[in-house]
Every structure is written in C-alpha cells, then in structure tokens.
Motif scaffolding. Structure first.
Motif, PDB file in Angstrom:
ATOM      1  N   ASP A  50       0.815  -1.220   0.000  1.00 30.18           N
ATOM      2  CA  ASP A  50       0.000   0.000   0.000  1.00 30.18           C
ATOM      3  C   ASP A  50       0.847   1.269   0.000  1.00 30.18           C
ATOM      4  O   ASP A  50       0.387   2.321  -0.407  1.00 30.18           O
ATOM      5  N   CYS A  51       2.071   1.157   0.500  1.00 36.13           N
ATOM      6  CA  CYS A  51       2.950   2.323   0.597  1.00 36.13           C
ATOM      7  C   CYS A  51       3.726   2.467  -0.708  1.00 36.13           C
ATOM      8  O   CYS A  51       4.330   1.514  -1.190  1.00 36.13           O
ATOM      9  N   ASP A  52       3.718   3.663  -1.248  1.00 41.79           N
ATOM     10  CA  ASP A  52       4.399   3.950  -2.511  1.00 41.79           C
ATOM     11  C   ASP A  52       5.903   3.923  -2.296  1.00 41.79           C
ATOM     12  O   ASP A  52       6.426   4.550  -1.371  1.00 41.79           O
ATOM     13  N   SER A  53       6.624   3.209  -3.145  1.00 39.12           N
ATOM     14  CA  SER A  53       8.071   3.089  -2.992  1.00 39.12           C
ATOM     15  C   SER A  53       8.804   4.389  -3.323  1.00 39.12           C
ATOM     16  O   SER A  53       9.971   4.543  -3.000  1.00 39.12           O
ATOM     17  N   SER A  54       8.131   5.328  -3.955  1.00 38.89           N
ATOM     18  CA  SER A  54       8.779   6.590  -4.297  1.00 38.89           C
ATOM     19  C   SER A  54       8.711   7.606  -3.159  1.00 38.89           C
ATOM     20  O   SER A  54       9.202   8.717  -3.293  1.00 38.89           O
ATOM     21  N   LEU A  55       8.114   7.223  -2.044  1.00 41.62           N
ATOM     22  CA  LEU A  55       8.022   8.126  -0.904  1.00 41.62           C
ATOM     23  C   LEU A  55       9.408   8.368  -0.309  1.00 41.62           C
ATOM     24  O   LEU A  55      10.313   7.556  -0.458  1.00 41.62           O
ATOM     25  N   THR A  56       9.555   9.464   0.398  1.00 45.09           N
ATOM     26  CA  THR A  56      10.806   9.717   1.097  1.00 45.09           C
ATOM     27  C   THR A  56      10.959   8.681   2.204  1.00 45.09           C
ATOM     28  O   THR A  56      10.004   7.975   2.555  1.00 45.09           O
ATOM     29  N   LYS A  57      12.149   8.623   2.759  1.00 44.92           N
ATOM     30  CA  LYS A  57      12.428   7.641   3.802  1.00 44.92           C
ATOM     31  C   LYS A  57      11.486   7.814   4.994  1.00 44.92           C
ATOM     32  O   LYS A  57      10.883   6.844   5.454  1.00 44.92           O
ATOM     33  N   LEU A  58      11.313   9.034   5.465  1.00 40.58           N
ATOM     34  CA  LEU A  58      10.442   9.292   6.606  1.00 40.58           C
ATOM     35  C   LEU A  58       8.979   9.012   6.265  1.00 40.58           C
ATOM     36  O   LEU A  58       8.247   8.419   7.058  1.00 40.58           O
ATOM     37  N   ALA A  59       8.543   9.409   5.089  1.00 38.63           N
ATOM     38  CA  ALA A  59       7.159   9.159   4.674  1.00 38.63           C
ATOM     39  C   ALA A  59       6.896   7.662   4.546  1.00 38.63           C
ATOM     40  O   ALA A  59       5.810   7.184   4.885  1.00 38.63           O
ATOM     41  N   GLY A  60       7.879   6.911   4.088  1.00 40.41           N
ATOM     42  CA  GLY A  60       7.745   5.459   4.000  1.00 40.41           C
ATOM     43  C   GLY A  60       7.601   4.822   5.368  1.00 40.41           C
ATOM     44  O   GLY A  60       6.798   3.910   5.560  1.00 40.41           O
ATOM     45  N   LYS A  61       8.378   5.324   6.338  1.00 38.67           N
ATOM     46  CA  LYS A  61       8.284   4.815   7.704  1.00 38.67           C
ATOM     47  C   LYS A  61       6.900   5.101   8.282  1.00 38.67           C
ATOM     48  O   LYS A  61       6.275   4.229   8.883  1.00 38.67           O
ATOM     49  N   LEU A  62       6.414   6.332   8.106  1.00 43.88           N
ATOM     50  CA  LEU A  62       5.102   6.704   8.626  1.00 43.88           C
ATOM     51  C   LEU A  62       3.987   5.897   7.970  1.00 43.88           C
ATOM     52  O   LEU A  62       3.023   5.492   8.631  1.00 43.88           O
ATOM     53  N   CYS A  63       4.103   5.643   6.675  1.00 43.89           N
ATOM     54  CA  CYS A  63       3.105   4.846   5.966  1.00 43.89           C
ATOM     55  C   CYS A  63       3.084   3.422   6.513  1.00 43.89           C
ATOM     56  O   CYS A  63       2.023   2.857   6.760  1.00 43.89           O
ATOM     57  N   PHE A  64       4.270   2.835   6.712  1.00 45.87           N
ATOM     58  CA  PHE A  64       4.354   1.474   7.261  1.00 45.87           C
ATOM     59  C   PHE A  64       3.692   1.406   8.630  1.00 45.87           C
ATOM     60  O   PHE A  64       2.884   0.507   8.893  1.00 45.87           O
ATOM     61  N   GLU A  65       4.009   2.354   9.498  1.00 44.66           N
ATOM     62  CA  GLU A  65       3.429   2.360  10.843  1.00 44.66           C
ATOM     63  C   GLU A  65       1.919   2.562  10.795  1.00 44.66           C
ATOM     64  O   GLU A  65       1.188   1.931  11.547  1.00 44.66           O
ATOM     65  N   ARG A  66       1.452   3.434   9.916  1.00 46.81           N
ATOM     66  CA  ARG A  66       0.020   3.706   9.793  1.00 46.81           C
ATOM     67  C   ARG A  66      -0.738   2.458   9.333  1.00 46.81           C
ATOM     68  O   ARG A  66      -1.773   2.100   9.903  1.00 46.81           O
ATOM     69  N   VAL A  67      -0.213   1.759   8.323  1.00 44.49           N
ATOM     70  CA  VAL A  67      -0.881   0.551   7.813  1.00 44.49           C
ATOM     71  C   VAL A  67      -0.894  -0.534   8.880  1.00 44.49           C
ATOM     72  O   VAL A  67      -1.916  -1.198   9.105  1.00 44.49           O
ATOM     73  N   LEU A  68       0.223  -0.716   9.581  1.00 43.71           N
ATOM     74  CA  LEU A  68       0.298  -1.741  10.626  1.00 43.71           C
ATOM     75  C   LEU A  68      -0.656  -1.407  11.773  1.00 43.71           C
ATOM     76  O   LEU A  68      -1.407  -2.274  12.234  1.00 43.71           O
ATOM     77  N   ARG A  69      -0.648  -0.158  12.209  1.00 41.00           N
ATOM     78  CA  ARG A  69      -1.530   0.268  13.303  1.00 41.00           C
ATOM     79  C   ARG A  69      -3.000   0.092  12.902  1.00 41.00           C
ATOM     80  O   ARG A  69      -3.810  -0.415  13.683  1.00 41.00           O
ATOM     81  N   ARG A  70      -3.345   0.499  11.691  1.00 39.43           N
ATOM     82  CA  ARG A  70      -4.729   0.382  11.218  1.00 39.43           C
ATOM     83  C   ARG A  70      -5.159  -1.088  11.162  1.00 39.43           C
ATOM     84  O   ARG A  70      -6.278  -1.436  11.555  1.00 39.43           O
TER      85      ARG A  70
END
Length: 158
Positions: A50-70
């Motif tokens: 679900d997380c776009d691979s073109s995201l910045t490093k920090l945005a990728g981390k936040l996306c991963f945490e958001r998907v896992l938390r959700r």
C-alpha cells in the motif's frame, strides 16, 4: 660523470618508498568498511504494498506504521471485548521483522488495569498479526536486513 649521475639516480629511486606497494587483504577492507556503517539506521524502512516506494524515507516509515496500526486496530475492533471499567491505555508493542519479511511480536508493554480487564489482550494482538499483508523488509546498502521497532497503540474500550 655520467656513471656517477646514473648511480646517483638509481640510489635515489631505490631508496624511495614510492615503489613499495602495501598489500591489503579483503578481510581488512571489509573490517574497515563495516566500522563505517551506522547500524542503527537503514536506507529504506520496511513497507507494505500500500505504501508507494517513491516516498521519502520518513514518509515510507510513517506509511508502514500507519498501515500496521490500522490493521491491528481493525482486528481488535472485530473482537467482542466486555469490560467493567472504561479502558483508555497506550500499549507499546515491540516487533522484530526478519530479512524475509516475517513479523514477530517480541514484547507488549501494557498497564496492569488493562490486563485485568482484558486478560487475553496479548493473544488478541498476536492473532491480529496473522492476517497481515506481505511486508517488504528494510534494506541497508541494497541488502534486506532484520529490524526491531516499537509501535504505540491506543486502546479505548467502553
């Protein structure tokens, strides 16, 4: 005179350290290179599809945490949890993600009141991880690496 100048040049060149080549083993190069790594940082954090691979490093981390938390919260909301007191607690989950993308819940930091009201909270959290989508592990210098991280989850049960 010519012979002396030639002899002098030969002596100067033979005494010069310029021609001495030091041989360095591959183990020494590897050891030196490993000392320069910052082992506490990765080049790319773990991610879901679900997380776009073109995201910045920090945005990728936040996306991963958001998907896992959700995913964890959705799984917990599907459970029928009956409590005698209202529960509002922050639970800290410590995870280990292998190089192959296998996620393991290592430790759960939860308040004693929450454990008293919801004795199966750790089991419910472990069960919520069974249906996770595929996780792409973190990378360091192009290699997939094992990572540990802590994720806070807010539990609100009335």
């Amino acid at each position: 005179m010519k012979k002396i100048s030639v002899l002098l040049c030969v002596l100067i060149l033979s005494s010069c350290e310029y021609f001495n080549v030091k041989k360095t083993s591959s183990e020494a190069i590897l050891k030196e290179e490993l000392q320069t790594f910052n082992w506490n940082e990765v080049d790319a954090y773990p991610s879901f599809s679900d997380c776009d691979s073109s995201l910045t490093k920090l945005a990728g981390k936040l996306c991963f945490e958001r998907v896992l938390r959700r995913h964890i919260m959705t799984s917990l909301q599907q459970e029928i949890i009956i409590v005698t007191q209202d529960i509002r607690d922050t639970i800290y989950l410590e995870f280990l993600l292998s190089e192959k993308g296998d996620l393991t819940l290592q430790k759960v930091e939860v308040d004693s009141l929450t454990v008293a009201e919801i004795p199966s909270i750790k089991e419910l959290l472990n069960n919520s991880l069974d249906s996770l989508p595929k996780i792409f592990p973190a990378t360091k210098r192009g290699q997939q690496v094992k990572t540990e991280f802590k994720l806070p989850i807010i539990i609100n049960v009335k």
